[in-house]
Design an enzyme around this catalytic site. Structure first.
Site, PDB file in Angstrom:
ATOM      1  N   SER A 186       0.868  -1.170   0.000  1.00  0.00           N
ATOM      2  CA  SER A 186       0.000   0.000   0.000  1.00  0.00           C
ATOM      3  C   SER A 186       0.908   1.225   0.000  1.00  0.00           C
ATOM      4  CB  SER A 186      -0.855  -0.034   1.270  1.00  0.00           C
ATOM      5  OG  SER A 186      -1.577   1.163   1.415  1.00  0.00           O
TER       6      SER A 186
ATOM      7  N   ASP B 278     -13.684  -1.746   3.106  1.00  0.00           N
ATOM      8  CA  ASP B 278     -12.750  -1.860   4.238  1.00  0.00           C
ATOM      9  C   ASP B 278     -13.493  -1.302   5.467  1.00  0.00           C
ATOM     10  OD1 ASP B 278     -10.781  -1.366   6.152  1.00  0.00           O
ATOM     11  OD2 ASP B 278      -9.333  -0.455   4.812  1.00  0.00           O
TER      12      ASP B 278
ATOM     13  N   LYS C  47      -1.065  -1.057  -4.421  1.00  0.00           N
ATOM     14  CA  LYS C  47      -2.263  -0.267  -4.088  1.00  0.00           C
ATOM     15  C   LYS C  47      -1.838   1.174  -3.870  1.00  0.00           C
ATOM     16  CE  LYS C  47      -4.624   0.037   0.334  1.00  0.00           C
ATOM     17  NZ  LYS C  47      -5.215  -0.759   1.426  1.00  0.00           N
TER      18      LYS C  47
ATOM     19  N   LYS D  35      -2.844   4.965  -2.597  1.00  0.00           N
ATOM     20  CA  LYS D  35      -3.781   5.775  -1.832  1.00  0.00           C
ATOM     21  C   LYS D  35      -4.169   6.971  -2.703  1.00  0.00           C
ATOM     22  CE  LYS D  35      -3.920   3.718   2.212  1.00  0.00           C
ATOM     23  NZ  LYS D  35      -5.174   3.243   2.814  1.00  0.00           N
TER      24      LYS D  35
ATOM     25  N   GLU E 223     -10.936   0.676  -3.319  1.00  0.00           N
ATOM     26  CA  GLU E 223     -11.257   0.385  -1.918  1.00  0.00           C
ATOM     27  C   GLU E 223     -11.923   1.585  -1.250  1.00  0.00           C
ATOM     28  OE1 GLU E 223      -7.724  -1.214  -0.086  1.00  0.00           O
ATOM     29  OE2 GLU E 223      -8.575  -1.063   1.934  1.00  0.00           O
TER      30      GLU E 223
ATOM     31  N   LYS F  95      -9.536  -6.911   8.079  1.00  0.00           N
ATOM     32  CA  LYS F  95      -8.484  -6.517   9.019  1.00  0.00           C
ATOM     33  C   LYS F  95      -8.872  -7.080  10.368  1.00  0.00           C
ATOM     34  CE  LYS F  95      -7.150  -2.228   6.737  1.00  0.00           C
ATOM     35  NZ  LYS F  95      -7.361  -0.763   6.691  1.00  0.00           N
TER      36      LYS F  95
ATOM     37  N   ASP G  73      -7.104   3.042  -3.064  1.00  0.00           N
ATOM     38  CA  ASP G  73      -7.813   3.083  -1.778  1.00  0.00           C
ATOM     39  C   ASP G  73      -8.051   4.544  -1.419  1.00  0.00           C
ATOM     40  OD1 ASP G  73      -8.848   2.774   0.749  1.00  0.00           O
ATOM     41  OD2 ASP G  73      -7.119   1.710   1.582  1.00  0.00           O
TER      42      ASP G  73
ATOM     43  N   GLY H  37      -3.823  -4.070   6.065  1.00  0.00           N
ATOM     44  CA  GLY H  37      -2.765  -3.754   7.033  1.00  0.00           C
ATOM     45  C   GLY H  37      -3.064  -2.458   7.753  1.00  0.00           C
TER      46      GLY H  37
HETATM   47  O1  OSB Z   1      -7.076   1.705   4.530  1.00  0.00           O
HETATM   48  O2  OSB Z   1      -5.831   0.018   4.302  1.00  0.00           O
HETATM   49  C1  OSB Z   1      -6.042   1.127   4.810  1.00  0.00           C
HETATM   50  C2  OSB Z   1      -3.022   2.205   6.883  1.00  0.00           C
HETATM   51  C3  OSB Z   1      -3.631   2.856   7.933  1.00  0.00           C
HETATM   52  C4  OSB Z   1      -5.002   2.948   7.930  1.00  0.00           C
HETATM   53  C5  OSB Z   1      -5.757   2.415   6.886  1.00  0.00           C
HETATM   54  C6  OSB Z   1      -5.139   1.749   5.848  1.00  0.00           C
HETATM   55  C7  OSB Z   1      -3.730   1.678   5.844  1.00  0.00           C
HETATM   56  C8  OSB Z   1      -2.973   1.070   4.761  1.00  0.00           C
HETATM   57  C9  OSB Z   1      -1.579   0.602   5.102  1.00  0.00           C
HETATM   58  O3  OSB Z   1      -3.350   0.997   3.615  1.00  0.00           O
HETATM   59  C10 OSB Z   1      -1.405  -0.855   4.921  1.00  0.00           C
HETATM   60  C11 OSB Z   1      -0.096  -1.289   5.533  1.00  0.00           C
HETATM   61  O4  OSB Z   1       0.899  -1.245   4.818  1.00  0.00           O
HETATM   62  O5  OSB Z   1      -0.063  -1.680   6.716  1.00  0.00           O
HETATM   63 MG    MG Z   2      -8.278   0.596   3.178  1.00  0.00          MG
END
Ligand code: OSB
Ligand code: MG
Length: 380
Positions: A135, A238, A161, A163, A213, A262, A188, A290
């Protein structure tokens, strides 16, 4: 299993680089660790709440409060025949899934150790090498993002992925897709858009994304069903999905075609197992999300990712992407083909570096029974 004691610790860990999402930027993590002593073994869990209530309602401090004032005092001294009975023990506490998950997952680890089996086997996992994606946080400009993607692909990661948020979406995705026409790519938004943005979000359909996402509100499954009907890209939920009922509602409403699980958000391994099973029955792929975890949360994510419903690469990546030194040994490593080999030793399969955890600890609460009386020892 008798819960002899529960130790809560807050540790501070600095990410190697800041991580930016549509809801903010984080570099200094405040992580609550839960150590449960049961029948003589220590099980470990991690609370995955963020520092601010921006991803969901929980924070490091709300989790500390709920653990200290409600969960730990009510659990110490109790006996439980199986870890999967844990949700019933705490069903009076509404919400606070991440706080609960810290304790529940520690019990799963302890139970696996007591049975002498790796946690993944104990959960019913069947996959021995899990597929990994990354991510990537929001960047200043598309060129910088393309550079990051290139590095991650060179490390072998199987899915990228990105952001996104309004103003940092189309051009960024376009630049990455142009450079890498074949890769598995997803985005995402962490709830940064609303239904009025449907035609804008539709414009991302041209990039052949694996999924989009959580584009809309963190608590609105129905709005996602309206959007899914208007875009070709599969929506993955999510934030909206806290339990199997939510997942089934989303599937029935056609609000998504993929679900991110998660552990913290769904309150632990018991609910995660049920959810992946329900999704599998409905032909909905799931993957492991994550939360910028330390090695303990990461080890739990690895074990969960071995369940048969986890058919897409997760956001579970190497310790070294986050930390200059992780709190487990060995650190989590990713193979050149973008996989993690699931450890085969009893419990989590990664040893907690106790001395290092002590160094990072900024506060601690120990709950233990002494002559039948509950005692709480607080320090620092
Ligand atoms: O939306 O998946 C998410 C991190 C913090 C809060 C929300 C998210 C995330 C990530 C990081 O996308 C995923 C990771 O590398 O741990
Ligand atoms: Mg997410």
């Amino acid at each position: 299993m008798k819960i002899e004691s529960i130790t809560l610790r807050e540790i501070r860990m600095r990410l190697k680089s800041p991580f930016e999402t549509s809801f903010g930027t984080v570099q200094d993590r405040r992580i609550v660790l839960v150590e449960v002593l049961a029948d003589g073994v220590s099980g470990w869990g991690e609370v995955t709440a963020g520092e601010t209530p921006a991803y969901n309602a929980e924070t490091t401090d709300t989790a500390w409060h709920v653990l200290t004032d409600f969960l730990a005092p009510s659990l110490v001294g109790k006996s439980i025949s199986n870890a999967w009975e844990f949700p019933a023990l705490v069903s009076q506490i509404r919400g606070h899934e991440m706080a609960k998950s810290g304790v529940e997952n520690a019990l799963w680890d302890a139970e696996a150790q007591l049975k002498g089996v790796p946690l993944y086997k104990h959960l019913g996992g069947t996959i021995e090498e899990i597929a990994c994606g990354v991510s990537l946080g929001i960047r200043e400009n598309p060129e910088a993002l393309v550079g990051r993607v290139e590095e991650e692909l060179r490390s072998g990661y199987q899915r990228i992925k990105l952001k996104i948020k309004p103003g940092k979406d189309y051009e960024f995705v376009a630049a990455v897709r142009k450079e890498f026409p074949q890769i598995r790519l997803s985005v995402d938004a962490n709830s940064a858009y609303n239904l009025d943005d449907a035609s804008h979000l539709q414009s991302l359909d041209e990039f052949d994304l694996l999924m989009m996402e959580q584009p809309l509100s963190w608590d609105d499954i129905y709005a996602h069903s309206k959007l899914q009907a208007q875009i070709k890209t599969a929506i993955c939920l999510d934030e909206c999905i806290h339990n199997t009922r939510h997942a089934l509602t989303a599937i029935e409403l056609k609000a998504c075609r993929i679900i991110n699980i998660k552990l913290g958000r769904v309150s632990g391994h018991t609910e995660a197992r049920l959810m992946q099973e329900a999704c599998r029955t409905h032909g909905v792929p799931v993957w492991c999300g994550g939360m910028l975890e330390s090695g303990i949360g990461r080890a739990h994510n690895i074990a969960m990712s071995t369940l048969p419903g986890f058919s897409l690469p997760g956001d579970v990546s190497a310790s070294q992407r986050y930390w200059s030194e992780d709190i487990v040994e060995p650190a989590v490593e990713v193979t050149a083909r973008g996989t993690i080999r699931v450890p085969k030793t009893p419990g989590l399969g990664y040893a907690v570096k106790r001395d290092f955890v002590e160094q990072l600890t900024v506060r601690r609460n120990v709950f233990a029974t002494e002559r039948g009386e509950l005692s709480a020892v607080r320090s620092r």
